[in-house]
Design an enzyme around this catalytic site. Structure first.
Site, PDB file in Angstrom:
ATOM      1  N   ASN A  22       0.838  -1.201   0.000  1.00 12.77           N
ATOM      2  CA  ASN A  22       0.000   0.000   0.000  1.00 12.77           C
ATOM      3  C   ASN A  22       0.870   1.248   0.000  1.00 12.77           C
ATOM      4  O   ASN A  22       2.001   1.214   0.466  1.00 12.77           O
ATOM      5  CB  ASN A  22      -0.855   0.067   1.279  1.00 12.77           C
ATOM      6  CG  ASN A  22      -1.730  -1.131   1.464  1.00 12.77           C
ATOM      7  OD1 ASN A  22      -2.702  -1.332   0.749  1.00 12.77           O
ATOM      8  ND2 ASN A  22      -1.381  -1.969   2.439  1.00 12.77           N
ATOM      9  N   HIS A  57       1.000  14.439  12.587  1.00 16.50           N
ATOM     10  CA  HIS A  57       0.440  14.444  13.943  1.00 16.50           C
ATOM     11  C   HIS A  57      -0.836  13.617  14.006  1.00 16.50           C
ATOM     12  O   HIS A  57      -1.834  14.026  14.590  1.00 16.50           O
ATOM     13  CB  HIS A  57       0.235  15.890  14.415  1.00 16.50           C
ATOM     14  CG  HIS A  57       1.518  16.662  14.485  1.00 16.50           C
ATOM     15  ND1 HIS A  57       2.129  16.999  15.675  1.00 16.50           N
ATOM     16  CD2 HIS A  57       2.341  17.103  13.505  1.00 16.50           C
ATOM     17  CE1 HIS A  57       3.266  17.637  15.414  1.00 16.50           C
ATOM     18  NE2 HIS A  57       3.404  17.718  14.108  1.00 16.50           N
ATOM     19  N   HIS A 112       1.871   9.883  18.145  1.00 12.93           N
ATOM     20  CA  HIS A 112       2.921  10.588  17.406  1.00 12.93           C
ATOM     21  C   HIS A 112       3.790  11.414  18.340  1.00 12.93           C
ATOM     22  O   HIS A 112       3.405  11.679  19.484  1.00 12.93           O
ATOM     23  CB  HIS A 112       2.309  11.481  16.317  1.00 12.93           C
ATOM     24  CG  HIS A 112       1.577  12.678  16.850  1.00 12.93           C
ATOM     25  ND1 HIS A 112       0.240  12.642  17.153  1.00 12.93           N
ATOM     26  CD2 HIS A 112       1.990  13.941  17.135  1.00 12.93           C
ATOM     27  CE1 HIS A 112      -0.140  13.835  17.607  1.00 12.93           C
ATOM     28  NE2 HIS A 112       0.905  14.654  17.614  1.00 12.93           N
ATOM     29  N   ASP A 149       5.768  15.057  18.902  1.00 14.67           N
ATOM     30  CA  ASP A 149       5.920  16.471  18.543  1.00 14.67           C
ATOM     31  C   ASP A 149       7.395  16.825  18.679  1.00 14.67           C
ATOM     32  O   ASP A 149       7.962  16.736  19.782  1.00 14.67           O
ATOM     33  CB  ASP A 149       5.153  17.381  19.517  1.00 14.67           C
ATOM     34  CG  ASP A 149       3.641  17.240  19.437  1.00 14.67           C
ATOM     35  OD1 ASP A 149       3.124  16.722  18.432  1.00 14.67           O
ATOM     36  OD2 ASP A 149       2.977  17.675  20.401  1.00 14.67           O
ATOM     37  N   HIS A 202       7.960  21.962  16.037  1.00  9.97           N
ATOM     38  CA  HIS A 202       6.497  22.000  15.823  1.00  9.97           C
ATOM     39  C   HIS A 202       5.911  23.334  16.284  1.00  9.97           C
ATOM     40  O   HIS A 202       4.936  23.812  15.716  1.00  9.97           O
ATOM     41  CB  HIS A 202       5.867  20.835  16.586  1.00  9.97           C
ATOM     42  CG  HIS A 202       4.375  20.791  16.555  1.00  9.97           C
ATOM     43  ND1 HIS A 202       3.636  21.027  15.417  1.00  9.97           N
ATOM     44  CD2 HIS A 202       3.474  20.500  17.535  1.00  9.97           C
ATOM     45  CE1 HIS A 202       2.345  20.899  15.695  1.00  9.97           C
ATOM     46  NE2 HIS A 202       2.224  20.596  16.969  1.00  9.97           N
ATOM     47  N   HIS A 235       2.693  22.856  24.761  1.00  7.10           N
ATOM     48  CA  HIS A 235       3.441  22.956  23.503  1.00  7.10           C
ATOM     49  C   HIS A 235       4.454  24.107  23.570  1.00  7.10           C
ATOM     50  O   HIS A 235       5.621  23.951  23.221  1.00  7.10           O
ATOM     51  CB  HIS A 235       2.487  23.188  22.322  1.00  7.10           C
ATOM     52  CG  HIS A 235       1.739  21.970  21.885  1.00  7.10           C
ATOM     53  ND1 HIS A 235       0.616  21.524  22.523  1.00  7.10           N
ATOM     54  CD2 HIS A 235       1.967  21.102  20.865  1.00  7.10           C
ATOM     55  CE1 HIS A 235       0.173  20.428  21.913  1.00  7.10           C
ATOM     56  NE2 HIS A 235       0.974  20.150  20.906  1.00  7.10           N
TER      57      HIS A 235
HETATM   58 MN    MN Z   1       1.199  16.895  17.748  1.00  4.81          MN
END
Ligand code: MN
Length: 255
Positions: free
Chosen positions: A62, A69, A73, A75, A79, A207
């Site tokens: 495939n 994200h 996942h 970061d 990011h 973040h």
């Molecule tokens: Mn993320």
């Protein structure tokens, strides 16, 4: 026997358990939905090339489409705008993808309040009981949220005011970023910040502060309920996407 030989023997004979902390990746894997004025990440999708047929008589394979994200996942520091110019996902030193796990448990608090935010007092209470968070640790936030992982609506838990999922206070994000030497933070939810964190000051504090401090985020973890408070070793394996801001990853715990 060397330490590595002993480790390998213990994996082979099963005295060390290898636990998968990864959510399965398929077209219904929940993804983050931002307010509609922003760009959106893609769902995971498989596109069949051949399946032992005229397109390829002896083989099945495939192409896949995915956001960086999407699903479980990592970061990378680049990011976030606070980490602009820091490592992309291919540049993260691999030594910094493996570390001891520390688990903080807020399952009861989150069951009572889905907007629960871990605060500095919670982290200090953990350290009071367990000792200082070790250097190079993966800090794992056990909330029980992964039980909704097969139901995108329940996982997002959104109403007219947006999503209601647990996260951290700005002060806790600052504490982890500045007062500890963790590799990063792992969560069960779709992102490291609370569902309502766009309204925080600063917006998306986890973040902002973790990426700005060259630390990492790991999302959509499962099986955190099977980990001890300390003692496991976690391996996070993102794809080395050049210039990537993150990558779906396989996350394994040795315990
Ligand atoms: Mn993320």
């Amino acid at each position: 026997m060397s330490d590595l030989n002993a480790l390998a023997a213990s994996i082979v004979d099963g005295s060390i358990t290898v636990l998968d902390l990864t959510s399965p990746l398929h077209s219904e894997t929940p993804i983050l939905a931002l307010p509609e004025e922003f760009g959106q990440t893609a769902k995971f999708a498989l596109e069949e090339i051949s399946a032992y047929d005229e397109r390829g008589p002896y083989w099945y394979w495939n192409n896949f489409h995915s956001g960086e994200h999407t699903g479980t996942h990592l970061d990378a520091p680049n990011h976030w705008i606070s980490g602009r110019g820091l490592d992309d996902v291919s540049q993260i030193p691999v030594q910094r993808l493996i570390g001891p796990a520390v688990v903080i448990d807020k399952v009861a608090e989150v069951a009572a309040n889905p907007d629960y935010c871990l605060d500095v007092a919670d982290i200090k209470a953990w350290e009071e009981e367990n000792g200082k968070i070790p250097k190079g640790a993966w800090f794992l936030y056990r909330t029980g949220w992964s039980k909704f992982g097969d139901d995108p609506a329940a996982f997002a838990n959104a109403d007219e005011n947006g999503p209601h999922t647990p996260g951290l206070t700005p002060a806790a994000a600052q504490y982890l970023s500045e007062e500890t030497e963790i590799l990063g933070m792992g969560v069960e939810t779709v992102g490291t910040d609370a569902g309502g964190a766009m309204q925080f000051e600063p917006p998306f504090p986890c973040h902002t502060m973790l990426m700005g401090a060259n630390k990492y985020g790991v999302t959509q973890l499962r099986n955190l309920d099977k980990l001890p408070t300390q003692g496991a070793v976690v391996i996070v394996a993102p794809l080395p996407i050049v210039k990537g801001s993150g990558s779906p990853c396989r996350v394994l715990a040795l315990m």
